[in-house]
Enzyme design. Structure first.
Site, PDB file in Angstrom:
ATOM      1  N   THR A 102     -16.053  -1.450  12.158  1.00 44.12           N
ATOM      2  CA  THR A 102     -17.145  -0.260  11.738  1.00 44.12           C
ATOM      3  C   THR A 102     -16.100   0.281  10.207  1.00 44.12           C
ATOM      4  O   THR A 102     -15.047   0.437  10.242  1.00 44.12           O
ATOM      5  CB  THR A 102     -17.399   0.718  12.833  1.00 44.12           C
ATOM      6  N   GLU A 149       2.928   6.520   0.937  1.00 43.26           N
ATOM      7  CA  GLU A 149       3.916   7.004   1.399  1.00 43.26           C
ATOM      8  C   GLU A 149       4.176   8.108   0.150  1.00 43.26           C
ATOM      9  O   GLU A 149       4.164   9.208   0.198  1.00 43.26           O
ATOM     10  CB  GLU A 149       4.448   6.474   0.808  1.00 43.26           C
ATOM     11  N   ARG A 197     -14.407  -1.242  -3.426  1.00 45.09           N
ATOM     12  CA  ARG A 197     -14.963  -0.593  -2.222  1.00 45.09           C
ATOM     13  C   ARG A 197     -15.933  -1.554  -1.296  1.00 45.09           C
ATOM     14  O   ARG A 197     -16.762  -1.900  -2.533  1.00 45.09           O
ATOM     15  CB  ARG A 197     -14.467   0.598  -2.564  1.00 45.09           C
ATOM     16  N   ARG A 243       0.949  -1.154  -0.116  1.00 44.90           N
ATOM     17  CA  ARG A 243       0.068   0.082  -0.075  1.00 44.90           C
ATOM     18  C   ARG A 243       0.527   1.133   0.092  1.00 44.90           C
ATOM     19  O   ARG A 243       0.124   2.248  -0.154  1.00 44.90           O
ATOM     20  CB  ARG A 243      -1.275  -0.098   1.087  1.00 44.90           C
ATOM     21  N   TYR A 275       0.907   4.595  -2.170  1.00 38.96           N
ATOM     22  CA  TYR A 275       0.141   5.249  -2.205  1.00 38.96           C
ATOM     23  C   TYR A 275       0.001   5.843  -1.188  1.00 38.96           C
ATOM     24  O   TYR A 275      -0.108   7.520  -1.243  1.00 38.96           O
ATOM     25  CB  TYR A 275      -1.510   4.588  -1.961  1.00 38.96           C
ATOM     26  N   ASN A 326     -19.616  -2.535  -3.906  1.00 40.25           N
ATOM     27  CA  ASN A 326     -19.083  -4.206  -4.101  1.00 40.25           C
ATOM     28  C   ASN A 326     -20.898  -4.861  -3.294  1.00 40.25           C
ATOM     29  O   ASN A 326     -21.416  -5.087  -3.798  1.00 40.25           O
ATOM     30  CB  ASN A 326     -18.540  -4.516  -2.851  1.00 40.25           C
TER      31      ASN A 326
HETATM   32  N1  LIG Z   1     -12.314   8.144  -3.093  1.00 41.78           N
HETATM   33  C1  LIG Z   1     -12.196   8.395  -2.393  1.00 41.78           C
HETATM   34  O1  LIG Z   1     -13.794   8.234  -1.170  1.00 41.78           O
HETATM   35  C2  LIG Z   1     -10.838   9.188  -1.841  1.00 41.78           C
HETATM   36  C3  LIG Z   1     -10.864   9.203  -0.324  1.00 41.78           C
HETATM   37  C4  LIG Z   1      -9.381   9.261   0.011  1.00 41.78           C
HETATM   38  C5  LIG Z   1      -8.865  10.485  -1.091  1.00 41.78           C
HETATM   39  N2  LIG Z   1      -9.335  10.151  -2.501  1.00 41.78           N
HETATM   40  C6  LIG Z   1      -8.222  11.052  -3.692  1.00 41.78           C
HETATM   41  O2  LIG Z   1      -9.120  11.936  -4.000  1.00 41.78           O
HETATM   42  C7  LIG Z   1      -8.690  12.085  -5.687  1.00 41.78           C
HETATM   43  C8  LIG Z   1      -9.534  10.725  -6.894  1.00 41.78           C
HETATM   44  O3  LIG Z   1     -10.079  10.252  -6.279  1.00 41.78           O
HETATM   45  P1  LIG Z   1     -11.366   8.881  -6.977  1.00 41.78           P
HETATM   46  O4  LIG Z   1     -12.352   8.198  -6.268  1.00 41.78           O
HETATM   47  O5  LIG Z   1     -12.114   9.924  -7.518  1.00 41.78           O
HETATM   48  O6  LIG Z   1     -10.689   8.117  -8.158  1.00 41.78           O
HETATM   49  P2  LIG Z   1     -10.945   8.357  -9.465  1.00 41.78           P
HETATM   50  O7  LIG Z   1      -9.580   6.613  -9.700  1.00 41.78           O
HETATM   51  O8  LIG Z   1     -12.435   7.790  -9.877  1.00 41.78           O
HETATM   52  O9  LIG Z   1     -10.211   9.356 -10.047  1.00 41.78           O
HETATM   53  C9  LIG Z   1      -8.364   9.526 -10.299  1.00 41.78           C
HETATM   54  C10 LIG Z   1      -9.196  10.216 -11.288  1.00 41.78           C
HETATM   55  O10 LIG Z   1      -7.111  10.673 -11.946  1.00 41.78           O
HETATM   56  C11 LIG Z   1      -7.000  10.296 -13.404  1.00 41.78           C
HETATM   57  N3  LIG Z   1      -5.296  10.078 -13.119  1.00 41.78           N
HETATM   58  C12 LIG Z   1      -4.649   8.934 -12.478  1.00 41.78           C
HETATM   59  N4  LIG Z   1      -3.444   8.801 -12.405  1.00 41.78           N
HETATM   60  C13 LIG Z   1      -3.210  10.352 -13.199  1.00 41.78           C
HETATM   61  C14 LIG Z   1      -2.162  10.753 -13.889  1.00 41.78           C
HETATM   62  N5  LIG Z   1      -1.161  10.365 -13.790  1.00 41.78           N
HETATM   63  N6  LIG Z   1      -2.404  12.140 -14.442  1.00 41.78           N
HETATM   64  C15 LIG Z   1      -3.786  12.320 -14.954  1.00 41.78           C
HETATM   65  N7  LIG Z   1      -4.627  11.577 -14.553  1.00 41.78           N
HETATM   66  C16 LIG Z   1      -4.262  10.289 -14.257  1.00 41.78           C
HETATM   67  C17 LIG Z   1      -8.117   8.745 -13.131  1.00 41.78           C
HETATM   68  O11 LIG Z   1      -7.693   8.725 -14.554  1.00 41.78           O
HETATM   69  C18 LIG Z   1      -8.558   9.658 -12.970  1.00 41.78           C
HETATM   70  O12 LIG Z   1     -10.369  10.400 -14.000  1.00 41.78           O
HETATM   71  C19 LIG Z   1      -7.309  10.974  -5.726  1.00 41.78           C
HETATM   72  O13 LIG Z   1      -6.457  11.879  -5.390  1.00 41.78           O
HETATM   73  C20 LIG Z   1      -7.664   9.971  -3.976  1.00 41.78           C
HETATM   74  O14 LIG Z   1      -6.429  10.134  -3.829  1.00 41.78           O
HETATM   75  C21 LIG Z   1     -10.314   8.967  -2.840  1.00 41.78           C
END
Ligand SMILES: NC(=O)c1ccc[n+]([C@@H]2O[C@H](COP(=O)([O-])OP(=O)(O)OC[C@H]3O[C@@H](n4cnc5c(N)ncnc54)[C@H](O)[C@@H]3O)[C@@H](O)[C@H]2O)c1
Length: 311
Positions: free
Chosen positions: A209, A146, A185, A141, A144, A189
């Site tokens: 939880t 780090e 997730r 993990r 992501y 799911n």
């Molecule tokens: N959804 C959650 O619960 C959650 C929780 C914590 C953090 N986040 C953060 O929020 C952000 C969005 O998450 P999400 O759930 O929408 O995920 P997601 O995978 O649906 O969206 C990520 C987007 O980034 C794009 N992407 C990935 N690598 C790329 C790159 N090198 N260049 C350009 N585009 C790139 C992907 O194509 C995608 O459209 C992320 O940074 C994620 O770490 C989300």
């Protein structure tokens, strides 16, 4: 007119953010390499003259003229970020350097979509922003966790060294329409299994939880944070502190989807945390933000979305 760049704008959260910014009257540039995002998430926006989509990988420099940057690019679920872990670290670290460099040149504000994963496997519940976390630097993990931690370091160093106006948000589990159906997730799911009439898999006895924030609430928090006073750099936790057991979640999904699927119990995976919950006192106090959407309402919207996908 505010010109706003959203990296990862075709993803789950990014596309909802683009919707909100367009609704607020901004001129939006969505940048995405479509790794986990999709054109269908933004297809409805393509007719709008104030929305523009660009295929671009944030690990390469970008030249654009904007006033604000939301840095959302990064695959968010373990199946996706572990598929190409080197690229995940590059997206987090090189992506942050490139976007911070752009923000520095433009004197633009920049917000980082960080994550509760920076807390790793925490010894503190609920997690407050001053907790430094407990992260394995060499596990599967780590690309992501780090990567996101290093991105936060870069944000604060650009702020101290180059006076870039930064905003760091630590996002906790968020759900809603446009989540990926197969990314492992729990909310997606359960819903997909229920709609297909397949058994709903519960790990352990289902008493562990989690807390889930509906996407509209989270997006509202991100926009509030971006527009907060310059001194408010964060990091700030955003998520829903309402905890529920996985058994309760599965039962709600069954009830709201009208599914007759059965619950099946499987052994708990080794690294499954017993509990994860945000402390959102800072967001409440500094931004006047807290989630408003009840789980049942959010689930109804999400189930309606997945009904179309599954069909
Ligand atoms: N959804 C959650 O619960 C959650 C929780 C914590 C953090 N986040 C953060 O929020 C952000 C969005 O998450 P999400 O759930 O929408 O995920 P997601 O995978 O649906 O969206 C990520 C987007 O980034 C794009 N992407 C990935 N690598 C790329 C790159 N090198 N260049 C350009 N585009 C790139 C992907 O194509 C995608 O459209 C992320 O940074 C994620 O770490 C989300």
């Amino acid at each position: 007119m505010n010109r706003i760049l959203v990296t990862g704008g075709a993803g789950f959260l990014g596309s909802h953010l683009c919707d909100r910014l367009i609704k607020d009257g901004a001129d939006v540039l969505c940048v995405d390499n479509f790794y986990t995002g999709s054109k269908t998430n933004i297809a409805h926006l393509m007719v709008n003259p104030y929305f523009e989509a660009m295929r671009h990988d944030v690990t390469f420099p970008l030249y654009a003229e904007v006033d604000q940057i939301f840095n959302m690019a990064c695959p968010a679920s373990p199946v996706h970020y572990q598929f190409d872990p080197v690229q995940t670290t590059k997206t987090n670290v090189h992506g942050a350097i490139n976007m911070l460099g752009l923000a520095k040149r433009l004197k633009a504000r920049i917000l980082q979509a960080s994550t509760s994963e920076v807390y790793g496997d925490p010894e503190v519940h609920p997690q407050t922003e001053d907790y430094w976390g407990r992260v394995n630097p060499i596990g599967i993990r780590s690309c992501y966790d780090e990567g996101k931690r290093c991105a936060e370091t870069l944000f604060f160093d650009y702020h101290r060294q180059h006076q870039v106006e930064i905003k760091v948000v630590r996002i906790f589990n968020t759900y809603g329409p446009r989540m990926h159906p197969n990314d492992g997730r729990v909310v997606s799911n359960f819903i997909v299994q229920a709609l297909k009439g397949e058994d709903i898999t519960i790990y352990g006895n289902g008493q562990q939880t989690r807390s889930f924030c509906y996407v509209d609430d989270l997006i509202d928090g991100l926009v509030r944070m971006m527009n907060s006073p310059a001194g408010m750099t964060g990091p700030v936790n955003m998520g829903n502190p309402n905890e529920m057991t996985m058994l309760e979640l599965a039962e709600q999904v069954l009830r709201l989807s009208g599914s007759k699927a059965k619950l099946v119990f499987k052994p708990l995976p080794q690294d499954d945390p017993k509990q994860r919950q945000p402390d959102i006192s800072v967001a409440r106090r500094e931004l006047g933000w807290q989630p408003k959407v009840a789980l049942a309402d959010g689930l109804k919207e999400t189930i309606a979305y997945f009904k179309k996908i599954v069909a």
